[in-house]
Design a protein around this motif. Structure first.
Motif, PDB file in Angstrom:
ATOM      1  N   VAL A   1       1.114  -0.585  -0.138  1.00  0.00           N
ATOM      2  CA  VAL A   1       0.416   0.325  -0.350  1.00  0.00           C
ATOM      3  C   VAL A   1       1.015   1.476   0.070  1.00  0.00           C
ATOM      4  O   VAL A   1       0.982   2.172  -1.279  1.00  0.00           O
ATOM      5  CB  VAL A   1      -0.913  -0.080   1.201  1.00  0.00           C
ATOM      6  CG1 VAL A   1      -1.474   1.507   0.867  1.00  0.00           C
ATOM      7  CG2 VAL A   1      -2.193  -1.254   1.321  1.00  0.00           C
ATOM      8  N   MET A   2       1.785   1.752   1.076  1.00  0.00           N
ATOM      9  CA  MET A   2       2.106   2.329   0.732  1.00  0.00           C
ATOM     10  C   MET A   2       3.807   2.559  -0.517  1.00  0.00           C
ATOM     11  O   MET A   2       3.515   4.342  -0.663  1.00  0.00           O
ATOM     12  CB  MET A   2       3.479   2.398   2.176  1.00  0.00           C
ATOM     13  CG  MET A   2       2.761   2.131   3.442  1.00  0.00           C
ATOM     14  SD  MET A   2       1.650   3.887   3.423  1.00  0.00           S
ATOM     15  CE  MET A   2       2.944   5.374   3.602  1.00  0.00           C
ATOM     16  N   ALA A   3       3.896   1.651  -1.425  1.00  0.00           N
ATOM     17  CA  ALA A   3       4.476   1.641  -2.336  1.00  0.00           C
ATOM     18  C   ALA A   3       4.116   2.984  -3.414  1.00  0.00           C
ATOM     19  O   ALA A   3       4.265   3.517  -3.586  1.00  0.00           O
ATOM     20  CB  ALA A   3       5.093   0.421  -3.198  1.00  0.00           C
ATOM     21  N   TRP A   4       1.739   2.100  -3.487  1.00  0.00           N
ATOM     22  CA  TRP A   4       1.823   3.272  -3.532  1.00  0.00           C
ATOM     23  C   TRP A   4       1.105   4.504  -4.152  1.00  0.00           C
ATOM     24  O   TRP A   4       1.318   4.877  -4.482  1.00  0.00           O
ATOM     25  CB  TRP A   4       0.062   1.999  -4.329  1.00  0.00           C
ATOM     26  CG  TRP A   4       0.354   0.877  -5.982  1.00  0.00           C
ATOM     27  CD1 TRP A   4       0.958   0.069  -5.535  1.00  0.00           C
ATOM     28  CD2 TRP A   4       0.979   1.328  -6.908  1.00  0.00           C
ATOM     29  NE1 TRP A   4       0.829  -1.007  -6.086  1.00  0.00           N
ATOM     30  CE2 TRP A   4       0.895   0.329  -7.203  1.00  0.00           C
ATOM     31  CE3 TRP A   4       1.146   2.013  -7.934  1.00  0.00           C
ATOM     32  CZ2 TRP A   4       1.629  -0.442  -8.460  1.00  0.00           C
ATOM     33  CZ3 TRP A   4       1.134   1.557  -9.042  1.00  0.00           C
ATOM     34  CH2 TRP A   4       0.989   0.916 -10.053  1.00  0.00           C
ATOM     35  N   TYR A   5       0.926   4.538  -2.353  1.00  0.00           N
ATOM     36  CA  TYR A   5       1.024   6.028  -2.123  1.00  0.00           C
ATOM     37  C   TYR A   5       2.875   6.794  -2.341  1.00  0.00           C
ATOM     38  O   TYR A   5       1.872   8.240  -2.426  1.00  0.00           O
ATOM     39  CB  TYR A   5       0.819   5.752  -0.252  1.00  0.00           C
ATOM     40  CG  TYR A   5       0.539   7.216   0.286  1.00  0.00           C
ATOM     41  CD1 TYR A   5      -0.787   7.563   0.044  1.00  0.00           C
ATOM     42  CD2 TYR A   5       1.432   7.663   1.147  1.00  0.00           C
ATOM     43  CE1 TYR A   5      -1.218   9.004   0.375  1.00  0.00           C
ATOM     44  CE2 TYR A   5       1.251   8.879   1.673  1.00  0.00           C
ATOM     45  CZ  TYR A   5       0.611   9.332   1.644  1.00  0.00           C
ATOM     46  OH  TYR A   5      -0.126  10.864   2.151  1.00  0.00           O
ATOM     47  N   VAL A   6       3.181   6.557  -1.998  1.00  0.00           N
ATOM     48  CA  VAL A   6       4.572   7.440  -2.184  1.00  0.00           C
ATOM     49  C   VAL A   6       4.463   7.349  -4.221  1.00  0.00           C
ATOM     50  O   VAL A   6       5.413   8.292  -4.175  1.00  0.00           O
ATOM     51  CB  VAL A   6       6.101   6.546  -1.705  1.00  0.00           C
ATOM     52  CG1 VAL A   6       6.947   6.847  -2.543  1.00  0.00           C
ATOM     53  CG2 VAL A   6       5.958   6.489  -0.384  1.00  0.00           C
ATOM     54  N   ARG A   7       4.913   6.421  -4.975  1.00  0.00           N
ATOM     55  CA  ARG A   7       4.734   5.965  -6.113  1.00  0.00           C
ATOM     56  C   ARG A   7       3.611   7.667  -6.604  1.00  0.00           C
ATOM     57  O   ARG A   7       3.998   8.142  -7.626  1.00  0.00           O
ATOM     58  CB  ARG A   7       4.209   5.126  -6.455  1.00  0.00           C
ATOM     59  CG  ARG A   7       3.796   5.341  -8.260  1.00  0.00           C
ATOM     60  CD  ARG A   7       3.626   4.072  -8.687  1.00  0.00           C
ATOM     61  NE  ARG A   7       4.147   3.848  -9.641  1.00  0.00           N
ATOM     62  CZ  ARG A   7       4.187   2.885 -10.753  1.00  0.00           C
ATOM     63  NH1 ARG A   7       3.546   1.231 -10.846  1.00  0.00           N
ATOM     64  NH2 ARG A   7       3.751   2.807 -12.211  1.00  0.00           N
ATOM     65  N   TRP A   8       2.457   7.954  -6.105  1.00  0.00           N
ATOM     66  CA  TRP A   8       1.838   8.617  -6.831  1.00  0.00           C
ATOM     67  C   TRP A   8       1.524   9.544  -5.947  1.00  0.00           C
ATOM     68  O   TRP A   8       0.949  10.542  -5.988  1.00  0.00           O
ATOM     69  CB  TRP A   8       0.242   8.264  -7.002  1.00  0.00           C
ATOM     70  CG  TRP A   8      -0.115   6.873  -7.232  1.00  0.00           C
ATOM     71  CD1 TRP A   8       0.396   6.749  -8.677  1.00  0.00           C
ATOM     72  CD2 TRP A   8      -1.292   5.699  -7.419  1.00  0.00           C
ATOM     73  NE1 TRP A   8      -0.563   6.145  -9.540  1.00  0.00           N
ATOM     74  CE2 TRP A   8      -0.960   5.237  -8.694  1.00  0.00           C
ATOM     75  CE3 TRP A   8      -1.813   5.404  -6.208  1.00  0.00           C
ATOM     76  CZ2 TRP A   8      -1.505   4.236  -8.859  1.00  0.00           C
ATOM     77  CZ3 TRP A   8      -2.617   4.330  -6.379  1.00  0.00           C
ATOM     78  CH2 TRP A   8      -2.466   3.797  -7.769  1.00  0.00           C
ATOM     79  N   ARG A   9       2.792  10.113  -4.684  1.00  0.00           N
ATOM     80  CA  ARG A   9       2.866  11.100  -4.375  1.00  0.00           C
ATOM     81  C   ARG A   9       1.639  12.057  -3.188  1.00  0.00           C
ATOM     82  O   ARG A   9       2.131  12.923  -3.365  1.00  0.00           O
ATOM     83  CB  ARG A   9       3.241  12.105  -5.633  1.00  0.00           C
ATOM     84  CG  ARG A   9       4.486  11.779  -6.211  1.00  0.00           C
ATOM     85  CD  ARG A   9       6.082  12.088  -5.749  1.00  0.00           C
ATOM     86  NE  ARG A   9       6.253  13.272  -5.594  1.00  0.00           N
ATOM     87  CZ  ARG A   9       6.986  14.100  -4.899  1.00  0.00           C
ATOM     88  NH1 ARG A   9       7.751  12.858  -4.001  1.00  0.00           N
ATOM     89  NH2 ARG A   9       7.358  15.377  -5.295  1.00  0.00           N
ATOM     90  N   GLY A  10       1.176  11.205  -2.859  1.00  0.00           N
ATOM     91  CA  GLY A  10       0.532  11.474  -1.248  1.00  0.00           C
ATOM     92  C   GLY A  10       1.492  11.646  -0.197  1.00  0.00           C
ATOM     93  O   GLY A  10       2.585  11.973   0.019  1.00  0.00           O
TER      94      GLY A  10
END
Length: 163
Positions: free
Chosen positions: A145-154
């Motif tokens: 989950v956190m990998a996508w959050y970081v990838r999408w620049r949350g």
């Protein structure tokens, strides 16, 4: 405490944590049911004080969370979620705008369904706001989950919460 005061208090609290927040809270009496939204053109958190949500916010939030639709059962969830959009917009406006009308990639749906919320799975834009709200509520998400959050620049609010 009024919904507007609650929203103002949240802005101060999150700004104190280092999170970007909307410039101001605007209370409106809208006929629609939406409890709140972030106006990214005006940088305003718009609170619909007429929304039936606010009359039973605790019960409504719990019902949305229990149904798996929201990432938290916090009655302030709509406000926190919308502040998540503001934080995202201010952290990386270009990507925020690109994701605003993007569909959720199939690979994310397959890998992450059931790990955040049903609403998070509707689009990358909503995913970022739902994870932001969950992190503020103390939710600990897995690396996927956190990998996508970081990838999408949350906005990395989780880093500020650990201090």
């Amino acid at each position: 405490m009024s919904t507007e005061a609650t929203a103002e208090e949240l802005l101060l609290e999150l700004a104190g944590l280092g999170s970007p927040v909307p410039a101001k809270v605007v209370p409106l009496k809208l006929k629609e049911k939406t409890p709140a939204y972030y106006d990214d053109a005006l940088d305003e958190l718009v609170v619909n004080v007429r929304s039936p949500y606010w009359k039973k916010a605790e019960g409504n939030a719990k019902a949305q969370f229990d149904a798996g639709w929201w990432s938290t059962d916090d009655p302030r969830h709509p406000l926190i979620h919308e502040i998540g959009h503001a934080a995202h917009a201010k952290h990386d406006r270009r990507l925020y705008l690109a994701l605003k009308h993007s569909a959720m990639p199939d690979e994310v749906l397959i890998a992450l369904t059931g790990k955040v919320s049903g609403y998070a799975m509707t689009s990358p834009h909503e995913f970022v706001a739902e994870v932001f709200a969950g992190l503020l509520a103390g939710e600990e998400y897995g690396d996927d989950v956190m990998a996508w959050y970081v990838r999408w620049r949350g906005f990395p609010i989780h880093l500020y919460l650990r201090e």
